[in-house]
Design a protein around this motif. Structure first.
Motif, PDB file in Angstrom:
ATOM      1  N   ALA A   1       0.823  -1.211   0.000  1.00  0.00           N
ATOM      2  CA  ALA A   1       0.000   0.000   0.000  1.00  0.00           C
ATOM      3  C   ALA A   1       0.854   1.257   0.000  1.00  0.00           C
ATOM      4  O   ALA A   1       0.460   2.288  -0.549  1.00  0.00           O
ATOM      5  N   ALA A   2       2.034   1.165   0.626  1.00  0.00           N
ATOM      6  CA  ALA A   2       2.906   2.335   0.689  1.00  0.00           C
ATOM      7  C   ALA A   2       3.709   2.518  -0.594  1.00  0.00           C
ATOM      8  O   ALA A   2       4.381   3.536  -0.763  1.00  0.00           O
ATOM      9  N   GLY A   3       3.670   1.527  -1.479  1.00  0.00           N
ATOM     10  CA  GLY A   3       4.364   1.656  -2.755  1.00  0.00           C
ATOM     11  C   GLY A   3       5.796   1.135  -2.737  1.00  0.00           C
ATOM     12  O   GLY A   3       6.649   1.627  -3.482  1.00  0.00           O
ATOM     13  N   TYR A   4       6.046   0.133  -1.900  1.00  0.00           N
ATOM     14  CA  TYR A   4       7.408  -0.410  -1.776  1.00  0.00           C
ATOM     15  C   TYR A   4       7.525  -1.851  -2.267  1.00  0.00           C
ATOM     16  O   TYR A   4       8.480  -2.558  -1.912  1.00  0.00           O
ATOM     17  N   ALA A   5       6.596  -2.287  -3.088  1.00  0.00           N
ATOM     18  CA  ALA A   5       6.629  -3.685  -3.533  1.00  0.00           C
ATOM     19  C   ALA A   5       7.794  -3.975  -4.467  1.00  0.00           C
ATOM     20  O   ALA A   5       8.139  -5.136  -4.689  1.00  0.00           O
ATOM     21  N   ALA A   6       8.433  -2.923  -5.008  1.00  0.00           N
ATOM     22  CA  ALA A   6       9.564  -3.140  -5.917  1.00  0.00           C
ATOM     23  C   ALA A   6      10.915  -3.108  -5.201  1.00  0.00           C
ATOM     24  O   ALA A   6      11.963  -3.157  -5.857  1.00  0.00           O
ATOM     25  N   ALA A   7      10.905  -3.052  -3.884  1.00  0.00           N
ATOM     26  CA  ALA A   7      12.168  -2.973  -3.142  1.00  0.00           C
ATOM     27  C   ALA A   7      13.028  -4.199  -3.414  1.00  0.00           C
ATOM     28  O   ALA A   7      12.524  -5.312  -3.553  1.00  0.00           O
ATOM     29  N   SER A   8      14.343  -3.961  -3.454  1.00  0.00           N
ATOM     30  CA  SER A   8      15.258  -5.086  -3.665  1.00  0.00           C
ATOM     31  C   SER A   8      16.081  -5.386  -2.421  1.00  0.00           C
ATOM     32  O   SER A   8      16.835  -6.355  -2.400  1.00  0.00           O
ATOM     33  N   SER A   9      15.924  -4.552  -1.373  1.00  0.00           N
ATOM     34  CA  SER A   9      16.704  -4.786  -0.153  1.00  0.00           C
ATOM     35  C   SER A   9      15.804  -4.680   1.069  1.00  0.00           C
ATOM     36  O   SER A   9      14.933  -3.812   1.148  1.00  0.00           O
ATOM     37  N   LEU A  10      16.050  -5.597   2.009  1.00  0.00           N
ATOM     38  CA  LEU A  10      15.239  -5.709   3.219  1.00  0.00           C
ATOM     39  C   LEU A  10      16.156  -5.859   4.418  1.00  0.00           C
ATOM     40  O   LEU A  10      17.120  -6.632   4.367  1.00  0.00           O
ATOM     41  N   THR A  11      15.844  -5.113   5.476  1.00  0.00           N
ATOM     42  CA  THR A  11      16.568  -5.271   6.742  1.00  0.00           C
ATOM     43  C   THR A  11      15.599  -5.745   7.810  1.00  0.00           C
ATOM     44  O   THR A  11      14.486  -5.226   7.913  1.00  0.00           O
ATOM     45  N   ILE A  12      16.046  -6.730   8.569  1.00  0.00           N
ATOM     46  CA  ILE A  12      15.268  -7.184   9.727  1.00  0.00           C
ATOM     47  C   ILE A  12      16.118  -6.934  10.969  1.00  0.00           C
ATOM     48  O   ILE A  12      17.227  -7.475  11.080  1.00  0.00           O
ATOM     49  N   VAL A  13      15.613  -6.128  11.892  1.00  0.00           N
ATOM     50  CA  VAL A  13      16.286  -5.899  13.173  1.00  0.00           C
ATOM     51  C   VAL A  13      15.475  -6.621  14.239  1.00  0.00           C
ATOM     52  O   VAL A  13      14.335  -6.239  14.520  1.00  0.00           O
ATOM     53  N   GLY A  14      16.059  -7.670  14.802  1.00  0.00           N
ATOM     54  CA  GLY A  14      15.336  -8.520  15.744  1.00  0.00           C
ATOM     55  C   GLY A  14      14.938  -9.797  15.036  1.00  0.00           C
ATOM     56  O   GLY A  14      14.017  -9.799  14.227  1.00  0.00           O
ATOM     57  N   CYS A  15      15.652 -10.888  15.312  1.00  0.00           N
ATOM     58  CA  CYS A  15      15.483 -12.120  14.529  1.00  0.00           C
ATOM     59  C   CYS A  15      14.795 -13.221  15.324  1.00  0.00           C
ATOM     60  O   CYS A  15      15.104 -14.404  15.175  1.00  0.00           O
TER      61      CYS A  15
END
Lengths: 355, 355
Positions: free
Chosen positions: B145-159
């Motif tokens: 919905a925010a328009g980020y479906a084309a992102a190629s990089s993801l960060t997860i903080v807290g695994c």
């Protein structure tokens, strides 16, 4: 199954999940209740509450109308007793006023026990029986604490599940009881309740007029669905104890003119101004026992405070005494813990591995 | 058994009690989840919420300390969706922060479905899996919905469980994803999560510094147990979307300087001033989208409002976008209804006669 279908399995941390719960049906609860005295549990918990050992958070309340336009609701009431035998749990009690028209009890739900260390749900039990038993047990404790254990006459107005439970319990708890007067908008309901107790030891009268029934009792228990006050002070016989279980039957004057007003919990009453006593508090016409600035009449005591001796009961007094038990979910939680402990000891219930 | 032992049976009205419930273990829920798309259910329910079709009463909240002094709690969240497929139910989600030290998932609980007509409990299911799935699904809907479906990089903080669930779901939902950056206070947890996804299709980096991890992602998902803000605006890369799942990681500046702030529910945020965004609202530094008198910055949109078109997303914008999903129990309730309907159709679960 493909990887894609099971993406959520990749989130598995290796930690243990919900584990096992024991499910207790109403029959299981009944079997455990045979071996326990719920009045003792309720009395001890009311005293614990007075000592500040109970947690009673605000309830969660969902209401809607079903397809018949009937008021339908779910209430979630968590609670804890932090005494020698700690109890943590939640009462989930749902109801629709149209249920009896389709042959169902108006209210139903489940009681949950939580592990004190991990907060895991340990037991899930049928809650309707215990809810009714708890309500009647509060009345029984209140009758004792208010000094009415020697009463010989009892009136029940409203002969549904609550009225029936009160009749059954108070008959046991009042050794001098001789006269029981019943009223219900449905005369059949009153006659059905009379038939249960018609064993030659009681004088049972089914009244066709609510005022006549109310006038007959040293103890008057109101267990109706009324939402507007109609019981005026002059309906009551001098010195009567009126137990306002259904909360909506008394007129304002019946509260304001009482020789004493006792409640189960001051906050619950005060925070619910849709109920008559809460409305009178909000309007400044009724104040808390310790409210030095309060105008109008005071609430005289809490039930727990009478049990611990923090307040003294007035005893039988004119014109009448009002006991207004709002209903404390933590009392149900204490009963769940007692039932669950007994079920665990005796192997009652159905174990289910939740995961 | 004597009459006296069974006094409470005299209260039986002849009406039917709790009836039968179906109990669904986590394995049962998982089997049903295979056949459903929880993201679709969450998206539809967020849109229903925007259209005013959801009921989200205030939750009931019980907290205590266990014998280790650890924060332990139970939350009861009833909710209803009054749309074409009506859903009524309650999420009971409990947790103790010391659970992982004894090998247990931090949170656990049960989900309840209620009959729309009678309010009877119809289904009881393990809630922990669905709670985590729902949380990740809200993020997935928000990313779209925010328009980020084309992102190629993801960060997860807290695994932990939430980080793992997010990684598993977002990997499926982001077709162009190439780079995943992980951080956890426990490097082992981050390495364990990296190992799950190390199949040659992603560039996976376990960072030893939270700031480096945050700087690497076009989408940054915060799923920690932090209770004090530390992620400053200049940690984020220009144009990043930061999904504030754990609610406590962002500094005030990260909210105030954002190009846009999206939330799931304005009331939930506003009514919880212990959380940073609610605190900023209480302090008058952040206002509702429609607050003409509000000083300070506005919340730009609700997630549901973005889905129905009532608000337009800003798209990828500098300095960064904040998505702050407080957590709506009604989304879980909608999932319970979908799972329960599927279980009923396919005969999954354990039927129990409650009474």
């Amino acid at each position: 199954m493909t990887d894609e279908q099971l993406w959520f399995d990749q989130a598995d941390t290796g930690l243990a999940g919900a584990g096992a719960v024991t499910v207790l049906s109403r029959a299981d609860v009944r079997n455990c209740l045979r071996e326990l005295d719920p009045v003792d549990v309720v009395r001890a918990t009311l005293a614990d509450h007075d000592r500040g050992h109970c947690l009673l958070p605000a309830e969660a309340y969902l209401r809607w109308e079903n397809s018949h336009g009937a008021y339908t609701r779910s209430i979630g009431m968590p609670g804890a007793v932090l005494s020698a035998r700690p109890s943590y749990g939640m009462k989930v009690i749902n109801a629709s006023v149209s249920n009896p028209t389709v042959g169902l009890e108006r209210a139903g739900g489940i009681g949950l026990c939580f592990d004190a260390e991990t907060a895991r749900v340990t037991t899930i039990m049928e809650a309707g029986l215990l809810s009714a038993v708890r309500t009647a047990a509060v009345t029984a404790v209140g009758v004792d604490a208010a000094g009415y254990a020697a009463a010989s006459s009892l009136t029940i107005v409203g002969c549904g599940a609550q009225g029936r439970m009160h009749a059954a319990l108070l008959r046991r708890r009042l050794p001098d009881l001789r006269t029981v007067s019943l009223f219900d908008r449905s005369p059949e309901a009153a006659h059905r309740l009379a038939a249960v107790h018609d064993d030659g030891h009681l004088e049972l009268t089914v009244h066709t007029d609510a005022r006549e029934a109310v006038a007959a009792g040293e103890i008057v228990v109101l267990t109706t669905t009324a939402d507007e006050g109609y019981v005026e002070p002059d309906w009551l016989r001098p010195g009567a104890l009126v137990v306002n279980v259904s909360l909506g039957d008394l007129t304002d004057a019946a509260f304001l003119d009482a020789a004493a007003v006792y409640v189960d919990d001051l906050d619950l009453v005060a925070e619910n101004p849709r109920r008559p006593l809460g409305r009178l508090m909000a309007a400044g016409l009724v104040a808390r026992p310790d409210d030095a600035d309060g105008t109008g009449r005071r609430i005289d005591a809490t039930l727990g405070g009478l049990l611990t001796g923090r307040y003294s009961p007035l005893g039988v007094a004119t014109p009448h005494i009002v006991l207004n038990p709002f209903g404390m979910g933590v009392l149900d939680v204490a009963l769940y813990a007692a039932i669950s402990a007994h079920a665990s000891r005796t192997g009652v219930g159905t174990p289910i591995r939740l995961g």
